[in-house]
Design a protein around this motif. Structure first.
Motif, PDB file in Angstrom:
ATOM      1  N   ASP A  70       0.869  -1.184   0.000  1.00  0.00           N
ATOM      2  CA  ASP A  70       0.000   0.000   0.000  1.00  0.00           C
ATOM      3  C   ASP A  70       0.903   1.230   0.000  1.00  0.00           C
ATOM      4  N   ASP A  71       0.567   2.241  -0.792  1.00  0.00           N
ATOM      5  CA  ASP A  71       1.422   3.423  -0.831  1.00  0.00           C
ATOM      6  C   ASP A  71       1.256   4.302   0.405  1.00  0.00           C
ATOM      7  N   GLU A  72       0.260   4.006   1.243  1.00  0.00           N
ATOM      8  CA  GLU A  72       0.011   4.800   2.444  1.00  0.00           C
ATOM      9  C   GLU A  72       0.480   4.043   3.689  1.00  0.00           C
ATOM     10  N   ILE A  73       1.443   4.618   4.410  1.00  0.00           N
ATOM     11  CA  ILE A  73       2.010   3.976   5.602  1.00  0.00           C
ATOM     12  C   ILE A  73       0.938   3.697   6.672  1.00  0.00           C
TER      13      ILE A  73
ATOM     14  N   LEU B  86      -0.818   0.480   6.044  1.00  0.00           N
ATOM     15  CA  LEU B  86       0.025  -0.689   6.338  1.00  0.00           C
ATOM     16  C   LEU B  86       0.076  -0.961   7.837  1.00  0.00           C
ATOM     17  N   LYS B  87       0.084   0.096   8.627  1.00  0.00           N
ATOM     18  CA  LYS B  87       0.097  -0.062  10.085  1.00  0.00           C
ATOM     19  C   LYS B  87      -1.174  -0.749  10.571  1.00  0.00           C
TER      20      LYS B  87
ATOM     21  N   GLU C  57      -0.808  -4.399   9.773  1.00  0.00           N
ATOM     22  CA  GLU C  57       0.131  -5.013  10.720  1.00  0.00           C
ATOM     23  C   GLU C  57      -0.569  -5.318  12.041  1.00  0.00           C
TER      24      GLU C  57
ATOM     25  N   THR D   8       5.835  -5.414   4.988  1.00  0.00           N
ATOM     26  CA  THR D   8       4.923  -4.467   4.359  1.00  0.00           C
ATOM     27  C   THR D   8       5.735  -3.579   3.416  1.00  0.00           C
TER      28      THR D   8
ATOM     29  N   ASN E  34       5.517   0.023   0.876  1.00  0.00           N
ATOM     30  CA  ASN E  34       4.799   1.168   0.315  1.00  0.00           C
ATOM     31  C   ASN E  34       5.320   1.522  -1.077  1.00  0.00           C
ATOM     32  N   GLN E  35       6.270   0.709  -1.570  1.00  0.00           N
ATOM     33  CA  GLN E  35       6.770   0.848  -2.939  1.00  0.00           C
ATOM     34  C   GLN E  35       6.582  -0.491  -3.667  1.00  0.00           C
TER      35      GLN E  35
END
Length: 223
Positions: free
Chosen positions: A9-12, A15-16, A19, A33, A35-36
């Motif tokens: 996912d490009d949005e951190i 992703l959190k 997680e 995870t 983001n790229q």
């Protein structure tokens, strides 16, 4: 059988969330995870997984195009804030489609589908003393290299001795479930009880992590 997964996912913050949610589910191991997307594709070339959590609307490449570009077969759960992408996601045989922001309960529904659809690993067949012996991968505690032979330590069964190289064994095992941690040891991620000071504990056995295998192991295993 533990489901090995990564999230892209490009949005951190997104992703959190994944997680956090994966940490609450005992049958999903979120290895990494990203983001790229390009880094995720490089990772997948070396470390196959069972499941992708994949955002659809990313600036560099859409999640659907990324999934089409992956040669290995793996389950996918798409995530996005845009409901109009749902049809395209399901056309790619996605397990589920999570519309952001989603609750843990909704995430758990998708995770249960992954658990249901995960195919059991086929049994391995070894030739031992002129006979064929069937071994189920979940029963393997660890594999030990002994010169020209391998010793397969099994759950509640006596070990088996097979004439095979470590490389040939790795090619035979489910790639997302087993990792080589030393020139003389292969371990299943699901049976690891503890890792401390580069020593893996499995069923009372201490297995060293070799320096040249350390990075690969810790990229796949996180307590």
């Amino acid at each position: 059988m533990m489901i090995q997964a990564i999230a892209i996912d490009d949005e951190i913050p997104a992703l959190k969330v994944l997680e956090n949610f994966c940490a609450k589910v005992d049958y999903i191991h979120l290895q990494q995870t990203f983001n790229q997307p390009d880094k995720a594709l490089k990772y997948l070339c070396k470390s196959p997984v069972d499941l992708l959590f994949l955002d659809i609307n990313m600036p560099s490449i859409t999640g659907t195009d990324l999934y089409r570009s992956i040669e290995q077969k793996m389950m996918v759960i798409f995530t996005t804030a845009h409901s109009e992408y749902a049809v395209e996601g399901f056309n790619l045989n996605a397990l589920d489609y999570l519309l952001k922001p989603f609750t843990f309960e909704r995430f758990l529904q998708a995770a249960e589908k992954a658990k249901l659809f995960q195919p059991p690993p086929p049994p391995l067949i070894f030739r031992i003393d002129y006979s064929l012996v069937k071994v189920n991968p979940p029963d393997i505690l660890f594999i030990e290299g002994l010169d020209d032979y391998l010793k397969i330590h099994l759950l509640q069964q006596p070990p088996l001795i097979v004439r095979m190289t470590m490389k040939a064994m790795m090619e035979k095992l489910p790639a997302s479930a087993f990792v080589r941690v030393h020139r003389s040891f292969i371990v299943p991620l699901a049976h690891i009880e503890q890792v401390r000071n580069k020593i893996i504990l499995i069923a009372g056995n201490e297995i060293p992590v070799g320096s040249s295998y350390e990075a690969g192991f810790f990229s796949q295993f996180k307590m």
